[in-house]
Design a protein around this motif. Structure first.
Motif, short mmCIF file in Angstrom:
data_model
loop_
_atom_site.label_atom_id
_atom_site.label_comp_id
_atom_site.label_asym_id
_atom_site.label_seq_id
_atom_site.Cartn_x
_atom_site.Cartn_y
_atom_site.Cartn_z
N GLU A 45 0.82 -1.21 0.00
CA GLU A 45 0.00 0.00 0.00
C GLU A 45 0.85 1.26 0.00
N THR A 46 2.10 1.14 0.47
CA THR A 46 2.98 2.31 0.56
C THR A 46 4.03 2.33 -0.53
N VAL A 47 4.06 1.30 -1.37
CA VAL A 47 5.05 1.20 -2.45
C VAL A 47 4.38 1.57 -3.77
N LEU A 48 4.98 2.48 -4.50
CA LEU A 48 4.40 2.89 -5.78
C LEU A 48 4.46 1.77 -6.79
N GLN A 49 5.59 1.11 -6.88
CA GLN A 49 5.72 -0.05 -7.76
C GLN A 49 6.93 -0.86 -7.32
N ASN A 50 6.91 -2.14 -7.66
CA ASN A 50 8.08 -2.97 -7.40
C ASN A 50 8.43 -3.71 -8.67
N ILE A 51 9.69 -3.73 -8.99
CA ILE A 51 10.17 -4.27 -10.26
C ILE A 51 11.19 -5.36 -10.00
N GLY A 52 11.09 -6.45 -10.73
CA GLY A 52 12.06 -7.54 -10.64
C GLY A 52 13.10 -7.44 -11.73
N GLY A 53 13.82 -8.52 -11.94
CA GLY A 53 14.89 -8.50 -12.93
C GLY A 53 15.10 -9.86 -13.57
N GLY A 54 16.25 -10.04 -14.16
CA GLY A 54 16.57 -11.29 -14.82
C GLY A 54 18.05 -11.38 -15.13
N THR A 55 18.43 -12.49 -15.76
CA THR A 55 19.83 -12.74 -16.08
C THR A 55 20.01 -12.92 -17.58
N PRO A 56 20.84 -12.10 -18.22
CA PRO A 56 21.13 -12.31 -19.63
C PRO A 56 21.79 -13.68 -19.84
N SER A 57 21.63 -14.22 -21.01
CA SER A 57 22.19 -15.54 -21.31
C SER A 57 23.70 -15.56 -21.06
N LYS A 58 24.13 -16.54 -20.28
CA LYS A 58 25.57 -16.69 -19.99
C LYS A 58 26.33 -17.20 -21.21
N ASN A 118 26.09 -16.07 -24.20
CA ASN A 118 26.35 -15.01 -25.18
C ASN A 118 27.32 -14.00 -24.59
N SER A 119 28.54 -14.04 -25.04
CA SER A 119 29.59 -13.16 -24.50
C SER A 119 29.33 -11.69 -24.78
N GLN A 168 29.68 -6.94 -8.66
CA GLN A 168 30.75 -7.82 -9.14
C GLN A 168 30.67 -8.05 -10.65
N ASP A 169 29.45 -8.00 -11.18
CA ASP A 169 29.26 -8.30 -12.60
C ASP A 169 28.72 -7.08 -13.35
N PHE A 170 29.00 -7.07 -14.66
CA PHE A 170 28.52 -5.99 -15.52
C PHE A 170 27.95 -6.60 -16.80
N ILE A 171 26.92 -5.95 -17.33
CA ILE A 171 26.34 -6.41 -18.58
C ILE A 171 26.36 -5.28 -19.61
N THR A 172 26.07 -5.63 -20.84
CA THR A 172 26.06 -4.66 -21.93
C THR A 172 24.63 -4.17 -22.17
N LYS A 173 24.49 -3.18 -23.02
CA LYS A 173 23.15 -2.70 -23.39
C LYS A 173 22.35 -3.80 -24.09
N ASP A 174 23.05 -4.61 -24.90
CA ASP A 174 22.37 -5.73 -25.56
C ASP A 174 21.91 -6.75 -24.54
N GLY A 175 22.74 -6.99 -23.51
CA GLY A 175 22.37 -7.93 -22.46
C GLY A 175 21.14 -7.46 -21.70
#
Length: 560
Positions: free
Chosen positions: A94-107, A109-110, A135-142
Motif C-alpha cells: 500500500e505504501t510502495v508505488l511499484q516494485n520491479i524484478g529482474g533477470g539474467t542475460p544468457s551466460k 552469449n559473451s 561484481q558483474d557488468f552487462i552490456t546494453k544488448d544484455g
C-alpha cells in the motif's frame, strides 16, 4: 532518549559483544514507536496513507505505473506488536508505488557480459547499506535481450530468494537479476525508515531447496507506518545512535588491542628475561596485572604456553645442586637401550644423535642437557589393516588413529582389530602410558600428543613413544614438552595439500632434559598451574554466560 537506552550505552562500553545487540535493539525500538516521542501535532499515518494512494492513482492514470493487484486484508489481531495510536498497520504494498524484478542475460552469449552496466545479484546486496558497485557488468544488448531491468539510483533493493530479506539502497543506476526486487517509494515516504524496517524483520520463505518469497506475499507483508514527520525523527535518531555505537566499537577495539598487546609483551618479558632479577621483575608485573590481561580464553591459552615455556627452560622451579645431573640420567638410559639392542628387542640406530651448538634452541641450567628423543625413547608407528579383510576387524585389540589424539588420554578405542591383523600387518600393540603423536591428519590434528591408558595398536599416521626407562614424571615431562612445541612441530611438517610429519623428524626432536628429581618438581608445578588455568577458564566461561543472560534480559526491557 529512552532512559533505559542511555544506561545500555554504559553497558556497551564494558562489552564488545553487547554492541551488535544494542544496534539491533535500536532498530527494533525504532519500528515499534519507542525510540522517539510521538508528537500529537503530527499528521497521523492514516492521512499519510491517503496521500500515498492519491499519488499512486495519479501515476496509474498517467500510465507511468501499472495498477496494483488486490492484496489480502490484514488481520489486525495478528499484528507482530503494538504500535502508537497515530501509526497504522498497513500492507507494505500500500505504501510502495511499484516494485520491479529482474533477470539474467544468457551466460552463453559473451556479447551480453562485461559491459558498462552494473548488474546486481544476491551477492551484491546486504553487505552494506548502500549498493555502490557490483561484481558483474552487462552490456546494453544484455539488458535489452533479457528480463533484467535498469533501476535508477535511490531505490530499495530487496532479496526475495537465496538470502531472503537482505536489503540495500542503490546509490548507482543498476540492473538486477531475478532474485531481487526494487521497491519504488512515494515522495511522501522516508527511504531510510523502510531500510530500518527490513533490518528488523525476518521473512519466512517457501521452497524445498531454496527459500523464497513471492511478490504478492512481500507486498502483503504487515508494515508499521508512522507519520511522515516521525519517520524523519526516527531516521535522525537511529543515525545518531548508530554513530555512537561506531564510536564505542572503535574504543572497544582499541582497548582490546591494548589488552592483547599488554598480554603479549608481558608474557614475552617473562620468557626473554636474561637474569634472575629481570625474571622476578617481569613475572611480578604479570602476576600483579593478571586480572587485566587474562580476560579471554585466548589469554588463558597464552598463559598455558608461558607455563610450559618456563617449565622446559628450567625457569619454573628452582634447581637443586644435590640433584643427579641429566648427564648421569642419559648414561643410565643409554645402558638400558644398549641392553635392549643386545637382546634383540629393539634395533640399533645408525643415525647420529649429536647436537651442535648452532642448533640449540635456548640456554639450559647447568645440570640439564640437550638430547634427541631417540636417545631416551623408542619411537614406533603402526599400520591400517586391509579394510576389505573382515578377519582383521571386530576383534579384541584396541586400534587408534591420529584422529584419537585430541584428548590428553585415550581410555577407549572405537575400532578393534584381531590377532590375525597384528600377525599379518605392521601393526604393533603398545603398552599403557605410551605417548602417541599425530604425524598427519585434518585441521589441528597434526602435532597433537596423547597418552595411552589402554593397550592399543595405531595406524601409520601416529608415532608411538615408549621411554627406555619408564618414569612417570619423565613421561609427563616429555608430554608437556611436545604440547609446548605443538606449533614448532607443525612447522616441521612437509607435504602439499596435507603436510605430514615423519618418523625421522619425531625421533630427532631435541629435548631439554632436566635431572629426574627436577622433572618431578616441574610436573607437579605444571599440574598445579594448569589446574589454576582450568579454574580461570571456568570463571571466564561462567562470567560470559552470566553477562549474556544479563544483557539479554536488559535488552528485553525496553521492548516490553
Amino acid at each position: 532518549m529512552n532512559k533505559n537506552l542511555i544506561s545500555l550505552f554504559d553497558k556497551a562500553a564494558e562489552s564488545s559483544e553487547f554492541i551488535p545487540k544494542l544496534r539491533q535493539l535500536i532498530l527494533d525500538l525504532a519500528v515499534r514507536g519507542k525510540l522517539v516521542p510521538q508528537n500529537p501535532k503530527d499528521e497521523p499515518a492514516s492521512e499519510l496513507l491517503k496521500k500515498i494512494k492519491a499519488e499512486k492513482d495519479k501515476l496509474v492514470k498517467e500510465g507511468k505505473i501499472r495498477p496494483e493487484k488486490p492484496l489480502p486484508a490484514l488481520l489486525h489481531d495478528k499484528m507482530p506488536y503494538l504500535i502508537p495510536g497515530n501509526w497504522k498497520w498497513v500492507k507494505l504494498g500500500e505504501t510502495v508505488l511499484q516494485n520491479i524484478g529482474g533477470g539474467t542475460p544468457s551466460k552463453n552469449n559473451s556479447l551480453y557480459w562485461d559491459g558498462d552496466i552494473p548488474w546486481a545479484s544476491v551477492k551484491d546486496v546486504g553487505k552494506d547499506k548502500y549498493l555502490t558497485s557490483t561484481q558483474d557488468f552487462i552490456t546494453k544488448d544484455g539488458l535489452k535481450n533479457s528480463s533484467s531491468n535498469l533501476i535508477p539510483a535511490g531505490q530499495l533493493i530487496v532479496v526475495t530468494r537465496m538470502g531472503l530479506g537482505k536489503v540495500s539502497i542503490n546509490k548507482i543506476d543498476v540492473a538486477i537479476n531475478q532474485d531481487l526486487r526494487a521497491l519504488f517509494l512515494s515522495s511522501k515516504s522516508v527511504l531510510d525508515y523502510y531500510y530500518i524496517f527490513f533490518l528488523t524483520h525476518k521473512f519466512e520463505g517457501t521452497g524445498l531447496t531454496v527459500k523464497g518469497i513471492k511478490q504478492d506475499e512481500l507486498m502483503a507483508f504487515p508494515f508499521p507506518l508512522p507519520p511522515l514527520s516521525e519517520q524523519k525523527r526516527i531516521v535522525a535518531k537511529v543515525d545518531e545512535l548508530m554513530a555512537l555505537c561506531d564510536e564505542l566499537e572503535a574504543a572497544n577495539e582499541i582497548r582490546d588491542e591494548k589488552r592483547k598487546r599488554l598480554n603479549w609483551t608481558s608474557l614475552k618479558a617473562v620468557t626473554d628475561a636474561k637474569t634472575p632479577e629481570d625474571f622476578k621483575k617481569a613475572s611480578g608485573f604479570f602476576i600483579n596485572h593478571l586480572p587485566e590481561i587474562t580476560v579471554t580464553q585466548d589469554h588463558i591459552k597464552n598463559l598455558r604456553q608461558l607455563i610450559l615455556d618456563l617449565a622446559v627452560r628450567g625457569k619454573l622451579v628452582p634447581q637443586d645442586p644435590k640433584d643427579e645431573p641429566a648427564s648421569e640420567l642419559l648414561k643410565k638410559i643409554k645402558a638400558e637401550k644398549d641392553k635392549l639392542v643386545k637382546i634383540g628387542k629393539i634395533r640399533k640406530e645408525s643415525n647420529s644423535t649429536q647436537i651442535y651448538p648452532d642448533v640449540i634452541l635456548f640456554e639450559l641450567p647447568g645440570n640439564w642437557q640437550w638430547c634427541r628423543l631417540t636417545q631416551i625413547a623408542n619411537v614406533g608407528t603402526g599400520a591400517t589393516p586391509l579394510t576389505t579383510e573382515s578377519l582383521y576387524y571386530n576383534g579384541e585389540i584396541n586400534w587408534i588413529t591420529s584422529g584419537d589424539t585430541g584428548n590428553p588420554f585415550i581410555t577407549e578405542a572405537e575400532t578393534k582389530i584381531t590377532s590375525k591383523a597384528i600377525q599379518e600387518t605392521n601393526c604393533k600393540v603398545y603398552p599403557i602410558n605410551t605417548l602417541v603423536i599425530a604425524m598427519y591428519g585434518q585441521g589441528k590434528t597434526r602435532g597433537q600428543i596423547t597418552e595411552l591408558k589402554i593397550e592399543a595398536a595405531t595406524n601409520q599416521a601416529c608415532a608411538a613413544i615408549s621411554l627406555y626407562i619408564f618414569k612417570d614424571q619423565m613421561n609427563q615431562y616429555v608430554k608437556y614438552y611436545f604440547r609446548k612445541m605443538y606449533d614448532e612441530i607443525r612447522i616441521l611438517a612437509q607435504g602439499g595439500a596435507q603436510p605430514n610429519l615423519n618418523m625421522e623428524k619425531i625421533k630427532s626432536t631435541m629435548i631439554p632434559l632436566p635431572p629426574l628429581a627436577e622433572q618431578k618438581r616441574i610436573v607437579a608445578k605444571v599440574n598445579e598451574l594448569m589446574s589454576l588455568c582450568d579454574d580461570l577458564e571456568k570463571q571466564i566461561s561462567i562470567s560470559s554466560t552470566q553477562s549474556t543472560r544479563l544483557l539479554n534480559s536488559i535488552l528485553q526491557g525496553p521492548l516490553c
